[in-house]
Each structure stands twice: as structure tokens, then as C-alpha cells.
Write a protein that holds these residues in place. Sequence first.
Motif, PDB file in Angstrom:
ATOM      1  N   LEU A  98       0.827  -1.210   0.000  1.00 26.88           N
ATOM      2  CA  LEU A  98       0.000   0.000   0.000  1.00 26.88           C
ATOM      3  C   LEU A  98       0.860   1.257   0.000  1.00 26.88           C
ATOM      4  CD1 LEU A  98      -2.833  -1.077   2.454  1.00 26.88           C
ATOM      5  CD2 LEU A  98      -3.061  -0.620  -0.002  1.00 26.88           C
ATOM      6  N   LYS A  99       1.972   1.234   0.696  1.00 28.28           N
ATOM      7  CA  LYS A  99       2.874   2.391   0.696  1.00 28.28           C
ATOM      8  C   LYS A  99       3.422   2.622  -0.712  1.00 28.28           C
ATOM      9  CE  LYS A  99       6.886   4.531   2.585  1.00 28.28           C
ATOM     10  NZ  LYS A  99       7.923   4.655   3.510  1.00 28.28           N
ATOM     11  N   ASN A 100       3.802   1.551  -1.404  1.00 27.30           N
ATOM     12  CA  ASN A 100       4.308   1.683  -2.772  1.00 27.30           C
ATOM     13  C   ASN A 100       3.253   2.287  -3.695  1.00 27.30           C
ATOM     14  OD1 ASN A 100       6.710   0.497  -1.937  1.00 27.30           O
ATOM     15  ND2 ASN A 100       6.059  -1.540  -2.545  1.00 27.30           N
ATOM     16  N   LEU A 101       2.021   1.823  -3.567  1.00 31.90           N
ATOM     17  CA  LEU A 101       0.938   2.349  -4.400  1.00 31.90           C
ATOM     18  C   LEU A 101       0.623   3.795  -4.032  1.00 31.90           C
ATOM     19  CD1 LEU A 101      -1.349  -0.805  -4.458  1.00 31.90           C
ATOM     20  CD2 LEU A 101       0.118   0.042  -6.308  1.00 31.90           C
ATOM     21  N   GLN A 102       0.775   4.140  -2.751  1.00 33.12           N
ATOM     22  CA  GLN A 102       0.542   5.506  -2.301  1.00 33.12           C
ATOM     23  C   GLN A 102       1.578   6.457  -2.903  1.00 33.12           C
ATOM     24  OE1 GLN A 102       0.978   6.048   1.963  1.00 33.12           O
ATOM     25  NE2 GLN A 102      -0.919   7.240   1.987  1.00 33.12           N
ATOM     26  N   VAL A 103       2.813   5.987  -3.059  1.00 35.04           N
ATOM     27  CA  VAL A 103       3.852   6.816  -3.686  1.00 35.04           C
ATOM     28  C   VAL A 103       3.472   7.114  -5.140  1.00 35.04           C
ATOM     29  CG1 VAL A 103       6.256   6.805  -4.489  1.00 35.04           C
ATOM     30  CG2 VAL A 103       5.724   6.132  -2.151  1.00 35.04           C
ATOM     31  N   ILE A 104       2.946   6.119  -5.832  1.00 32.41           N
ATOM     32  CA  ILE A 104       2.507   6.338  -7.216  1.00 32.41           C
ATOM     33  C   ILE A 104       1.394   7.381  -7.245  1.00 32.41           C
ATOM     34  CG2 ILE A 104       1.387   5.310  -9.235  1.00 32.41           C
ATOM     35  CD1 ILE A 104       2.873   2.705  -8.579  1.00 32.41           C
ATOM     36  N   ASN A 105       0.401   7.234  -6.375  1.00 34.95           N
ATOM     37  CA  ASN A 105      -0.703   8.197  -6.332  1.00 34.95           C
ATOM     38  C   ASN A 105      -0.217   9.597  -6.006  1.00 34.95           C
ATOM     39  OD1 ASN A 105      -3.088   6.982  -7.113  1.00 34.95           O
ATOM     40  ND2 ASN A 105      -3.515   6.162  -5.099  1.00 34.95           N
ATOM     41  N   ALA A 106       0.686   9.704  -5.048  1.00 33.96           N
ATOM     42  CA  ALA A 106       1.217  11.019  -4.673  1.00 33.96           C
ATOM     43  C   ALA A 106       1.987  11.643  -5.833  1.00 33.96           C
ATOM     44  CB  ALA A 106       2.115  10.895  -3.443  1.00 33.96           C
ATOM     45  N   ALA A 107       2.724  10.825  -6.579  1.00 37.46           N
ATOM     46  CA  ALA A 107       3.493  11.337  -7.716  1.00 37.46           C
ATOM     47  C   ALA A 107       2.567  11.815  -8.827  1.00 37.46           C
ATOM     48  CB  ALA A 107       4.433  10.260  -8.244  1.00 37.46           C
ATOM     49  N   LEU A 108       1.422  11.177  -8.985  1.00 40.56           N
ATOM     50  CA  LEU A 108       0.465  11.601 -10.009  1.00 40.56           C
ATOM     51  C   LEU A 108      -0.188  12.925  -9.622  1.00 40.56           C
ATOM     52  CD1 LEU A 108      -1.269   8.213 -10.875  1.00 40.56           C
ATOM     53  CD2 LEU A 108       0.529   9.383 -12.153  1.00 40.56           C
ATOM     54  N   GLY A 109      -0.268  13.193  -8.342  1.00 38.25           N
ATOM     55  CA  GLY A 109      -0.785  14.465  -7.863  1.00 38.25           C
ATOM     56  C   GLY A 109      -2.299  14.535  -7.875  1.00 38.25           C
ATOM     57  N   PRO A 110      -2.829  15.424  -7.073  1.00 33.27           N
ATOM     58  CA  PRO A 110      -4.284  15.547  -6.949  1.00 33.27           C
ATOM     59  C   PRO A 110      -4.941  16.310  -8.097  1.00 33.27           C
ATOM     60  CG  PRO A 110      -3.226  17.141  -5.528  1.00 33.27           C
ATOM     61  CD  PRO A 110      -2.124  16.313  -6.155  1.00 33.27           C
ATOM     62  N   THR A 111      -4.162  17.031  -8.881  1.00 30.69           N
ATOM     63  CA  THR A 111      -4.754  17.895  -9.912  1.00 30.69           C
ATOM     64  C   THR A 111      -4.883  17.229 -11.270  1.00 30.69           C
ATOM     65  OG1 THR A 111      -2.589  18.792 -10.500  1.00 30.69           O
ATOM     66  CG2 THR A 111      -3.850  19.962  -8.790  1.00 30.69           C
ATOM     67  N   GLY A 112      -4.394  16.010 -11.391  1.00 31.79           N
ATOM     68  CA  GLY A 112      -4.505  15.328 -12.671  1.00 31.79           C
ATOM     69  C   GLY A 112      -3.425  15.695 -13.660  1.00 31.79           C
ATOM     70  N   GLY A 113      -2.314  16.230 -13.183  1.00 35.85           N
ATOM     71  CA  GLY A 113      -1.218  16.587 -14.068  1.00 35.85           C
ATOM     72  C   GLY A 113      -0.574  15.357 -14.686  1.00 35.85           C
TER      73      GLY A 113
END
Length: 178
Positions: free
Chosen positions: A105-120
Motif C-alpha cells: 500500500l505504501k508503494n501504491l501511495q507513492v505512485i498516487n502522490a506522484a500523479l498528484g491531486p490535480t490530474g497533471g
Amino acid sequence: MQAWKKKKSLMRAPKFSTVLEPMEREVLGDLTATVSEAIIARAQSGPKDELAQMLDMPTGHSEAPEDPSLARLFPDFEKPGDEEFEGDASLLRSIHENDIARAKLKNLQVINAALGPTGGVAVTISEQEAHHFLAGLNDLRLFVAAGEVVGEAASADRDSLVEWLAYCQDSLLQVLMD
């Protein structure tokens, strides 16, 4: 997706960056959410042991998941035909599976954080995050590859997605090894 690139700096640690197509970013975000939900559901469905809870000991499932996608993420500690070891594989699973799930889950969270909340679509990560990103991509690839699909078109789509995830993983791994 553009190939990953390493950005070097004299005063700072290197950064790794890529630019995703909007559809690729959406697929990657959806996949991380789907796999995270499946892992969380597995962890929450584990049997509760009152004694273990009182002693603050970890406890979880003692049997492998029936879902083939989750079974790829949480394989047995021993396989039929392996040399026997002294110990109980189901006990090992019940003690360690939640820790393994937490790391995934931490690994997947890093991917989500890198994608960012704004959809960049531009992704920039540190070297430490890159290692988590790689592990997360590997889990996504394993989850998708083992999934059951219906029909030839679904199978072709799954194979294309697995190949794309492998490309993302290989591209990042190449710049990390540089």
C-alpha cells in the motif's frame, strides 16, 4: 508515456521525471485505487484473534487468497514440491501478510502522490520514491496479469496493459541503474 529521465543537480539528489498521456495517467490512477482497495479488503477480512489483539501481535489470514490477482500479490511461502522446512507456512502468513500488505500500500501511495491531486501528466520523483514506484508498478503488473478476463478483446486489452506497465517499469529501472 515518455521514457523516464534522470535530472542531476550539483547540490541536490537526482530526480526522475516522465510525462504521461492524460489517458495513461487516468489508467495508472484507477489501477492504483483498484489494487489498493483489493489489498485493504483482504487485510480487513482477516480473522480476529482476541489473544493476539490483547498482546498486540499481528494476525491475519492463514490461507492464500482465492482471487488469482491477490494470490499473485500474496503467494504462499512454500510451494508444493519445495524442500520442506521446519515451520508452519500458514502461521508465517498470518504473522507477516499484514506487514506485506502495508508495504504494498505504501508503494501504491507513492505512485498516487506522484500523479498528484490535480490530474497533471508530468511526474517527478526522488530516488527513494523511484524504488517504491518500481515496486508499485510491479504489483500493478502482477495484479493485472493474473486477473481473470472474459473474451478475446478483454484478453488483448489486458495483455497491452501488462506490456505498458512493464515498459514503465523497465524505463524507470534503466535510468535508476544509469
